[in-house]
Design a protein around this motif. Sequence first.
Motif, PDB file in Angstrom:
ATOM      1  N   THR A   9       0.829  -1.203   0.000  1.00  0.00           N
ATOM      2  CA  THR A   9       0.000   0.000   0.000  1.00  0.00           C
ATOM      3  C   THR A   9       0.861   1.248   0.000  1.00  0.00           C
ATOM      4  O   THR A   9       0.619   2.194  -0.762  1.00  0.00           O
ATOM      5  N   PHE A  10       1.894   1.258   0.834  1.00  0.00           N
ATOM      6  CA  PHE A  10       2.782   2.415   0.934  1.00  0.00           C
ATOM      7  C   PHE A  10       3.449   2.713  -0.406  1.00  0.00           C
ATOM      8  O   PHE A  10       3.434   3.853  -0.884  1.00  0.00           O
ATOM      9  N   PHE A  11       4.022   1.689  -1.026  1.00  0.00           N
ATOM     10  CA  PHE A  11       4.715   1.912  -2.291  1.00  0.00           C
ATOM     11  C   PHE A  11       3.759   2.250  -3.426  1.00  0.00           C
ATOM     12  O   PHE A  11       4.084   3.045  -4.305  1.00  0.00           O
ATOM     13  N   ARG A  12       2.560   1.670  -3.407  1.00  0.00           N
ATOM     14  CA  ARG A  12       1.557   2.012  -4.419  1.00  0.00           C
ATOM     15  C   ARG A  12       1.171   3.486  -4.318  1.00  0.00           C
ATOM     16  O   ARG A  12       1.106   4.196  -5.324  1.00  0.00           O
ATOM     17  N   LEU A  13       0.927   3.959  -3.106  1.00  0.00           N
ATOM     18  CA  LEU A  13       0.567   5.367  -2.906  1.00  0.00           C
ATOM     19  C   LEU A  13       1.726   6.289  -3.281  1.00  0.00           C
ATOM     20  O   LEU A  13       1.517   7.338  -3.903  1.00  0.00           O
ATOM     21  N   GLN A  14       2.944   5.909  -2.921  1.00  0.00           N
ATOM     22  CA  GLN A  14       4.106   6.726  -3.273  1.00  0.00           C
ATOM     23  C   GLN A  14       4.262   6.838  -4.788  1.00  0.00           C
ATOM     24  O   GLN A  14       4.547   7.916  -5.313  1.00  0.00           O
ATOM     25  N   ASN A  15       4.070   5.724  -5.494  1.00  0.00           N
ATOM     26  CA  ASN A  15       4.171   5.744  -6.951  1.00  0.00           C
ATOM     27  C   ASN A  15       3.075   6.592  -7.578  1.00  0.00           C
ATOM     28  O   ASN A  15       3.330   7.330  -8.540  1.00  0.00           O
TER      29      ASN A  15
END
Length: 119
Positions: free
Chosen positions: A33-39
């Motif tokens: 979730t964190f990396f998806r939102l950051q991307n």
Amino acid sequence: MLEQGNKEEETILSQVHIQEQMYSEEADRQEKTFFRLQNCILLLGVLITMLAAFQAFAKQMTWSLAFSVGNVKINLPYILLVALTSLLTLLIAGINRFNPGNKWVRMRTASEAFKREMF
């Protein structure tokens, strides 16, 4: 008597192992979730910058990007800039509010602590 003690240890170890797996799975979910939102935030930022540059270029070239619907003039790049900037603001607010990065680190730390205690 010793056999009963071994069974209790096995059940405690299996419960700890199950708990460690739960924390590990939750940590993996929070990480994704964190990396998806950051991307998404990164891509939106690039898209907004490109759209703003295009709008400035079109203005210099005196291109008319607005079109009329009835008596209303609609400037599509401007509307897109406002909408995408609002979406970017919501994503940043969401990532700050729900903080999946910190949750991911805390869950991973707890999972590793369970592993350490098991062995």
